[in-house]
Motif scaffolding. Structure first.
Motif, short mmCIF file in Angstrom:
data_model
loop_
_atom_site.label_atom_id
_atom_site.label_comp_id
_atom_site.label_asym_id
_atom_site.label_seq_id
_atom_site.Cartn_x
_atom_site.Cartn_y
_atom_site.Cartn_z
N LEU A 54 -10.81 4.67 5.55
CA LEU A 54 -9.93 4.33 6.66
C LEU A 54 -9.10 3.07 6.34
O LEU A 54 -9.56 2.20 5.60
CB LEU A 54 -10.74 4.12 7.93
N PRO A 55 -7.92 2.98 6.91
CA PRO A 55 -7.05 1.83 6.65
C PRO A 55 -7.66 0.47 7.00
O PRO A 55 -7.32 -0.53 6.40
CB PRO A 55 -5.83 2.11 7.51
N ASN A 56 -8.58 0.43 7.96
CA ASN A 56 -9.19 -0.84 8.35
C ASN A 56 -10.47 -1.15 7.58
O ASN A 56 -11.19 -2.09 7.91
CB ASN A 56 -9.45 -0.87 9.86
N ASP A 57 -10.76 -0.39 6.54
CA ASP A 57 -11.95 -0.63 5.72
C ASP A 57 -11.86 -2.02 5.09
O ASP A 57 -10.79 -2.43 4.64
CB ASP A 57 -12.05 0.44 4.63
N PRO A 58 -12.97 -2.75 5.03
CA PRO A 58 -12.96 -4.09 4.44
C PRO A 58 -12.43 -4.14 3.00
O PRO A 58 -11.84 -5.15 2.61
CB PRO A 58 -14.42 -4.53 4.50
N GLN A 65 -0.66 2.22 11.04
CA GLN A 65 0.28 1.47 11.85
C GLN A 65 -0.36 0.18 12.36
O GLN A 65 0.28 -0.88 12.37
CB GLN A 65 0.80 2.31 13.02
N GLU A 66 -1.62 0.24 12.78
CA GLU A 66 -2.31 -0.96 13.24
C GLU A 66 -2.42 -1.99 12.12
O GLU A 66 -2.20 -3.19 12.33
CB GLU A 66 -3.71 -0.61 13.76
N LEU A 67 -2.75 -1.52 10.92
CA LEU A 67 -2.85 -2.40 9.75
C LEU A 67 -1.49 -3.04 9.45
O LEU A 67 -1.40 -4.25 9.21
CB LEU A 67 -3.33 -1.59 8.55
N TYR A 68 -0.45 -2.23 9.50
CA TYR A 68 0.90 -2.73 9.26
C TYR A 68 1.29 -3.78 10.31
O TYR A 68 1.80 -4.86 9.97
CB TYR A 68 1.89 -1.56 9.26
N ASP A 69 1.03 -3.49 11.58
CA ASP A 69 1.34 -4.43 12.64
C ASP A 69 0.60 -5.76 12.45
O ASP A 69 1.15 -6.83 12.69
CB ASP A 69 0.99 -3.85 14.02
N MET A 70 -0.65 -5.67 12.01
CA MET A 70 -1.48 -6.86 11.86
C MET A 70 -1.03 -7.74 10.69
O MET A 70 -1.06 -8.97 10.80
CB MET A 70 -2.94 -6.45 11.65
N MET A 110 0.88 -1.17 0.00
CA MET A 110 0.00 0.00 0.00
C MET A 110 0.91 1.22 0.00
O MET A 110 1.73 1.39 0.90
CB MET A 110 -0.91 0.06 1.22
N VAL A 111 0.77 2.07 -1.02
CA VAL A 111 1.49 3.33 -1.07
C VAL A 111 0.50 4.41 -0.67
O VAL A 111 -0.62 4.46 -1.19
CB VAL A 111 2.05 3.60 -2.49
N VAL A 112 0.90 5.28 0.24
CA VAL A 112 0.00 6.32 0.74
C VAL A 112 0.76 7.63 0.90
O VAL A 112 1.88 7.65 1.40
CB VAL A 112 -0.67 5.89 2.07
N ASN A 113 0.16 8.72 0.40
CA ASN A 113 0.76 10.04 0.61
C ASN A 113 0.23 10.59 1.94
O ASN A 113 -0.95 10.49 2.24
CB ASN A 113 0.47 10.99 -0.55
N THR A 114 1.14 11.11 2.75
CA THR A 114 0.80 11.50 4.11
C THR A 114 1.06 12.98 4.37
O THR A 114 1.75 13.64 3.59
CB THR A 114 1.61 10.66 5.12
N ALA A 115 0.53 13.47 5.47
CA ALA A 115 0.75 14.85 5.90
C ALA A 115 0.54 14.93 7.42
O ALA A 115 -0.35 14.27 7.96
CB ALA A 115 -0.18 15.80 5.18
N ILE A 156 -9.91 -2.78 1.92
CA ILE A 156 -8.46 -2.91 2.07
C ILE A 156 -8.11 -4.23 2.76
O ILE A 156 -7.28 -5.00 2.25
CB ILE A 156 -7.86 -1.72 2.84
N THR A 157 -8.72 -4.51 3.89
CA THR A 157 -8.36 -5.71 4.65
C THR A 157 -8.71 -6.98 3.87
O THR A 157 -7.96 -7.96 3.91
CB THR A 157 -9.00 -5.73 6.05
N ASP A 158 -9.85 -6.98 3.17
CA ASP A 158 -10.20 -8.15 2.36
C ASP A 158 -9.19 -8.38 1.24
O ASP A 158 -8.83 -9.50 0.93
CB ASP A 158 -11.60 -8.02 1.77
N TRP A 159 -8.70 -7.28 0.64
CA TRP A 159 -7.69 -7.39 -0.41
C TRP A 159 -6.38 -7.97 0.16
O TRP A 159 -5.76 -8.84 -0.45
CB TRP A 159 -7.42 -6.02 -1.05
N ILE A 160 -5.99 -7.50 1.33
CA ILE A 160 -4.75 -8.01 1.93
C ILE A 160 -4.88 -9.50 2.20
O ILE A 160 -3.96 -10.27 1.93
CB ILE A 160 -4.43 -7.26 3.25
N LYS A 161 -6.03 -9.93 2.71
CA LYS A 161 -6.23 -11.33 3.09
C LYS A 161 -6.45 -12.24 1.89
O LYS A 161 -6.28 -13.45 2.01
CB LYS A 161 -7.41 -11.45 4.05
N SER A 162 -6.81 -11.67 0.74
CA SER A 162 -7.13 -12.52 -0.44
C SER A 162 -5.90 -13.13 -1.05
O SER A 162 -4.78 -12.71 -0.88
CB SER A 162 -7.87 -11.71 -1.49
#
Length: 184
Positions: free
Chosen positions: A172-176, A71-76, A53-58, A178-184
């Motif tokens: 949000l980073p914990n949106d399904p 960070q929670e997503l990354y840790d998980m 996941m590439v994300v532009n931040t501020a 995103i999380t469903d894509w990571i788990k697929s």
């Protein structure tokens, strides 16, 4: 009947061959080397086989609290072939005014960020960084044209280095999605 089969076969061959050419011509994110917040070289080719996941931040944006969710997503999922790569950018309302050192301190102190953070870049305009040219131009990524709408826009890259999906900044980073894509 033979007269119909030959043109149909030629059309099928041209279509399939053309699709293979398009897939083969697609660039990947692995071609890029960038600099992280600490001045070290970060080579995207080291991420082959991982979802990215590439994300532009501020640091001064209303969406900045997303750092916590990132960070929670990354840790998980960091041990499941997933990585987040952050790119601080000051393209939207001057919301990332700090130096690389200030950004690193802010991320660590306020959100405990441990995922890779790159040096500050531009994600749009004439001085757009080449990584974001790849992410936003179909001619380069083979998937779609997009524009970075705001801070915290997310780009999902598959294990082969190809763009899969663009996620809106407010998602949000914990949106399904995103999380469903990571788990697929």
């Amino acid at each position: 009947m033979k007269k119909l089969l030959i043109p149909a076969f030629i059309l099928l061959f041209v279509t399939v061959y053309g699709q293979k050419q398009n897939v083969m011509d697609k660039e990947t994110i692995y071609q890029f080397e960038v600099e992280d917040l600490y001045g070290n070289t970060f080579d995207f080719s080291d991420l082959k086989g991982k979802k990215i996941m590439v994300v532009n931040t501020a640091s001064e944006c209303g969406l900045t609290p997303q750092y916590e969710g990132l960070q929670e997503l990354y840790d998980m999922y960091k041990n499941n072939n997933f990585v987040i790569v952050g790119f601080p950018a000051n393209n939207f309302g001057g919301q990332e005014p700090g130096s690389n050192e200030q950004i690193a301190a802010f991320c660590k102190q306020n959100y405990g960020v441990t995922f890779p953070m790159m040096s500050k870049i531009s994600v749009k305009g004439k001085d757009m960084h080449p990584v974001y040219e790849f992410l936003t131009r179909k001619a380069k990524n083979g998937k779609e044209d997009s524009e970075v709408e705001w801070n915290f826009q997310k780009y999902l890259i598959d294990e082969s280095g190809h763009l899969v999906k663009v996620i809106a900044p407010k998602t949000l980073p914990n949106d399904p999605v995103i999380t469903d894509w990571i788990k697929s």
